[in-house]
Design an enzyme around this catalytic site. Structure first.
Site, short mmCIF file in Angstrom:
data_model
loop_
_atom_site.label_atom_id
_atom_site.label_comp_id
_atom_site.label_asym_id
_atom_site.label_seq_id
_atom_site.Cartn_x
_atom_site.Cartn_y
_atom_site.Cartn_z
N GLU A 158 63.93 26.80 81.80
CA GLU A 158 65.00 27.79 81.88
C GLU A 158 66.35 27.28 81.36
OE1 GLU A 158 65.01 29.31 85.92
OE2 GLU A 158 63.41 30.70 85.42
N GLU A 322 56.29 32.43 85.03
CA GLU A 322 56.47 32.32 86.47
C GLU A 322 56.57 33.72 87.06
OE1 GLU A 322 59.90 30.06 87.73
OE2 GLU A 322 59.57 28.54 86.19
C1 GAL Z 1 62.79 29.66 88.47
C2 GAL Z 1 62.62 28.18 88.16
C3 GAL Z 1 61.57 27.54 89.05
C4 GAL Z 1 61.80 27.94 90.49
C5 GAL Z 1 61.82 29.43 90.58
C6 GAL Z 1 61.99 29.96 91.96
O1 GAL Z 1 63.98 30.16 87.99
O2 GAL Z 1 62.22 28.01 86.83
O3 GAL Z 1 61.63 26.14 88.90
O4 GAL Z 1 62.98 27.39 90.95
O5 GAL Z 1 62.86 29.93 89.81
O6 GAL Z 1 61.96 31.36 91.98
#
Ligand code: GAL
Length: 686
Positions: A158, A322
Site C-alpha cells: 500500500e 486483501e
Molecule cells: C491494509 C494493510 C494490511 C492490514 C489491513 C487491515 O490496509 O495493507 O497490512 O493492515 O489494512 O485492514
C-alpha cells in the site's frame, strides 16, 4: 469492447484463495505453524502472501540474514499444492536501519522528521533505503526465484503518503527542471507566479507545499502530487530491478487502496500512471458493510465502481489482494459481516473481474494493533467457528469457478475518472467546500447503469475512447487541450458524450481558459456555460425535462445556447426558463450537457433515452427488483452470470432463458427466489 479470450494475469488457471500470512510472528510456535498448514487445506485456500512486514525476521541485524524459516514456509505451502505471493518487505523496516541511517525516516509537511515506528513511512528518495531494498529484493529473488511455489511478487505494501525531507525537496526541483525544460520562467508562468508574490528567481527557493505556506499555489500543489506519484513509482521501479533481472517471468503487483468510509478511489497517488508499471492490478477492499448510513446495495454499487475502475486500468482481470473475512479494526465501528455477507461480497469481487479472494489476514496476531482485526484463524485456533466455515464455503465456491479465471467483461459504456482533475477541484477555492464530491458524483452516474445491469468501464483520460458507444464525463474540471481534442475526435467519429457542470474550466496547470469556455468545447456542445451558481445546503431549484420536474441542488450552470437543442430548463431563480440541459449533433456523434446537480430520478430517465437509442443491453436477460445486481463474465463459450441479492429481504428474479447453476449443477428456469444476501452463479452456453 468485444474481447472474449481469457487473460491469465498470474499464469495460475485457478481462482486464488488465501491471503496475507505472517508466520514471522509465530516463529517460536512450530505447533501453530503446523496447524496453519493443516487449516489451510480445511479452508480450501491455496495462495499466501508472505513476508510483507518481515524485514526484521529476514535481516535481524545489518547484513545478517535468516531465510531458513521462509524456506520452510515455501516448502510447506508447496507440499499442500499451494502458491506463494512473495512480498518485498519495504513497507516496514527494522529499527537498526532507522537508527543507523536516519535519512530513511520520513519528514512530514511541517518539516518534522518522524521517529521510528509504524509502517509505510519511509522516504521514497533516500539512496540508502533504495539500496537496502534492492539488496534485500535481490536476495529474495535469488533464493526463491526458481521455487515452484512462487506465483507473483507483491512489491512493498500500500504505497502512499509523501516525504518532505531535503532529499525529496531536491528531487522535486530536479523533477520540475526536467518537466519545464530547465526554464524557471515556465514554472512561474504555469503556477501563476505573481499571485501573492510567488515568483521564484532561483530553483532553490521552490519547496514542497507546507501546511500554511505554499498550499495556495495550486499549480505547485498539483505538480507536487504528480511528483509524489512519479517518485513513488520510481521507488517501486528501483525495487523491481533485481526481480526483473532474476525472475523476468514472475509478474509483479502492488496493492492499491480505496478511501473508506465513502468508498471512493484512493486519492493519494495517480493509479492510472502506476498501473502501467504493474503486470497485475490488485486492491484491498474494506467496505463498511452493514453500516448505518446507507443501504447495502448503495455500498455495493460503490464497490462495483472501484472494481470497474481498477479493472479498467489494464483492461484485464484484477486481484482482490486483501479483504476481511469478518471485520476490520480501524473503522469507527468494526462490525462483523453478517452470515452470508462474506460469500456475497467475495462473489461481487469475482463478478466484476477479480481472479482471487485473498484476505488480510490468515491468522490473527496475538498482540499489537491488529490483534482484533478479522482473520481466517482466530485466537481460538479452531477451524470450527462461523468465520472459518464461511471462508471454507468461499473456497469451495471458488474451486467451481476455475473457468472464470481470465475472463473479461466487455462494455459499451465508459465513465471517465481523473486523478489530476480530482486533486485540482479539491484545491479550488470556490464552489462549495463540502459539495464538490467529484468521485461521489461519478458514482451516482455509474449507479444508473449498475442498477440496470449494464456493464461499465471506468476509464482514464489516456485510454481509447473509440470503442465505447457512450462516454460519460461528469465534473471534469481540469481538461488539457489534449483531452479536449481527444474528446472532440471521439464525438466527431460518432461517439455520444455526456458532460456536466464544472467541466473544462482549467488546463493541466490549473490555469483557467481565457475567453470563456474552450472554443472546441463550445463547438462540440453548441453552447457555453457562462456562470456556475453554487447553492447553500438548503437551497433548491428544479429542472423541467420531458414535462416532469426534477429537483436540483448544489450547482447550476447558466448556459448560453448557440446551436444546441434545449432539453431541459430551470424553473426558478434569475435563470428561470433558461436552458439547463442541452444536446447537440456534432460530426457523426452527439453531445449532452447537464447544467446542474439533479436528483437521481432525473438521471435514470435521462440515460434511459440514450440507452434505448444506442441499444445498450443489460448484461443478461434476467429481470429483478431493486437491490439485486446481475454481473457477467464472458468466457469464450459461456457466460458466467452472478445474481447477487444485496438486500435484507428475499427477492424473486426472472430468468429469460434456461441456465445451469454452477454450484449445484441443476438447470434453472423461470423464477428464482434468492434469500437475503444470497448469491447464485449460473452458466449459460453461447
Ligand atoms: C491494509 C494493510 C494490511 C492490514 C489491513 C487491515 O490496509 O495493507 O497490512 O493492515 O489494512 O485492514
Amino acid at each position: 469492447m468485444t474481447k472474449n479470450e481469457r487473460t491469465f494475469i498470474t499464469k495460475a488457471d485457478f481462482m486464488l484463495h488465501g491471503g496475507d500470512y505472517n508466520p514471522d510472528q509465530w516463529l517460536d510456535r512450530p505447533d501453530i505453524l503446523a496447524d496453519d498448514i493443516q487449516f489451510m487445506q480445511l479452508a480450501h485456500t491455496n495462495t499466501f502472501s508472505v513476508g510483507i512486514f518481515a524485514w526484521s525476521a529476514l535481516e535481524p541485524e545489518e547484513g545478517i540474514y535468516k531465510f531458513e524459516w521462509l524456506d520452510k514456509i515455501f516448502d510447506d505451502i508447496y507440499s499442500i499444492g499451494g502458491r506463494v505471493i512473495l512480498a518485498t518487505p519495504s513497507g516496514a523496516r527494522p529499527a537498526w536501519m532507522s537508527q543507523k541511517y536516519s535519512e530513511v525516516l520520513r519528514v512530514n509537511a511541517a518539516r518534522v522528521k518522524q521517529l521510528h515506528g509504524g509502517r509505510h513511512n519511509h522516504c521514497f528518495t533516500s539512496p540508502v533505503y533504495r539500496e537496502k531494498t534492492q539488496q534485500m529484493n535481490r536476495l529474495l529473488a535469488e533464493r526463491y526465484g526458481q521455487h515452484p511455489a512462487l506465483l507473483m511478487w507483491h512489491i512493498s505494501n500500500e504505497y502512499g503518503g509523501d516525504c518532505h525531507c531535503n532529499l525529496c525537496q531536491n528531487a522535486f526541483r530536479e523533477w520540475l527542471k526536467e518537466k519545464y525544460n530547465h526554464n524557471l520562467k515556465a514554472v512561474n508562468d504555469a503556477w501563476w507566479g505573481p499571485f501573492w508574490s510567488h515568483t521564484y528567481s532561483d530553483w532553490s527557493q521552490i519547496e514542497s507545499p507546507s501546511p500554511n505556506g505554499e498550499r495556495m499555489v495550486h499549480g505547485l500543489k498539483l505538480d507536487w502530487r504528480r511528483f509524489v506519484t512519479d517518485q513513488t513509482i520510481d521507488f517501486f521501479k528501483n525495487e523491481i530491478v533485481p526481480l526483473r533481472e532474476v525472475t523476468p517471468n514472475v509478474p509483479v503487483t502492488t496493492n492499491f487502496m480505496a478511501d473508506t468510509f465513502d468508498l471512493i478511489p484512493f486519492q493519494g497517488l495517480d493509479y492510472s500512471k502506476f498501473a502501467k508499471h504493474l503486470d497485475v492490478v490488485c486492491w484491498d477492499a474494506y467496505p463498511a458493510w452493514h453500516n448505518d448510513w446507507e443501504s447495502t446495495a448503495d455500498l455495493a454499487m460503490k464497490v462495483g465502481f472501484i472494481n470497474d475502475l481498477y479493472r479498467s486500468l489494464k483492461q484485464q482481470p484484477f486481484l482482490t489482494m486483501e479483504m476481511t473475512p469478518s471485520l476490520v479494526n480501524w473503522h469507527k465501528v468494526n462490525k462483523a459481516k453478517r452470515p452470508g455477507m462474506h460469500l456475497l461480497s467475495s462473489m461481487q469481487m469475482v463478478a466484476h473481474g477479480s481472479d482471487s479472494i485473498l484476505y488480510f489476514q490468515w491468522r490473527k496476531s496475538r498482540g499489537s494493533s491488529e490483534k482484533f482485526h478479522g482473520a481466517v484463524v482466530d485466537h481460538d485456533n479452531s477451524p470450527n467457528n462461523r468465520v472459518f466455515q464461511e471462508v471454507a464455503k468461499v473456497g469451495k465456491t471458488l474451486e467451481k469457478l476455475a473457468e472464470v479465471v481470465g475472463t473479461n467483461r466487455p462494455s459499451d459504456v465508459a465513465i471517465l475518472y481523473d486523478w489530476d482533475s480530482n486533486w485540482a477541484i479539491n484545491d479550488a477555492q470556490g464552489f462549495g467546500s463540502d459539495t464538490k464530491r467529484y468521485p461521489q458524483t461519478l458514482q451516482q452516474h455509474y449507479r444508473t447503469f449498475w442498477e440496470k445491469d449494464i456493464p461499465v468501464d471506468v476509464i482514464t483520460k489516456e485510454q481509447d475512447f473509440s470503442k465505447y458507444k457512450l462516454l460519460i464525463v461528469p465534473m471534469l474540471y481540469l481538461m488539457s487541450e489534449q483531452t479536449i481534442s481527444r474528446l472532440k475526435s471521439y464525438v466527431s467519429g460518432g461517439g455520444r458524450l455526456v458532460m456536466t457542470y464544472i467541466s473544462g474550466l482549467v488546463n493541466e496547470h490549473d490555469l483557467t481558459y481565457l475567453g470563456g469556455w474552450h472554443q472546441d468545447l463550445q463547438e462540440m456542445f453548441g453552447m457555453k456555460p457562462v456562470e456556475t451558481d453554487t447553492y447553500y445546503p438548503n437551497d433548491r431549484n428544479a429542472v423541467r425535462f420531458r414535462d416532469k420536474s426534477y429537483e436540483l441542488k448544489d450547482y447550476a450552470t447558466v448556459i448560453e445556447v448557440n446551436g444546441a437543442e434545449v432539453e431541459g430548463i430551470y424553473q426558478d431563480d434569475f435563470y428561470a426558463d433558461t436552458p439547463a440541459i442541452t444536446s447537440h449533433q456534432y460530426g457523426e456523434g452527439k453531445t449532452y450537457y447537464i447544467g446542474g446537480r439533479l436528483e437521481y430520478r432525473f438521471q435514470s430517465v435521462f440515460y434511459q433515452e440514450i440507452i434505448k437509442e444506442l441499444a445498450l443491453e443489460p448484461t443478461s436477460d434476467i429481470t429483478h427488483g431493486k437491490g439485486v445486481s446481475v454481473q457477467v463474465r464472458r468466457a469464450p463459450e459461456k457466460d458466467y452470470i452472478f445474481i447477487i441479492n444485496f438486500t435484507e429481504q428475499s427477492q424473486s428474479v426472472t430468468l429469460g432463458s434456461t441456465v445451469k447453476d454452477v454450484i449445484t449443477g441443476e438447470e434453472l428456469t423461470g423464477h428464482l427466489t434468492l434469500d437475503k444476501y444470497e448469491v447464485r452463479i449460473a452458466e449459460k452456453q453461447k
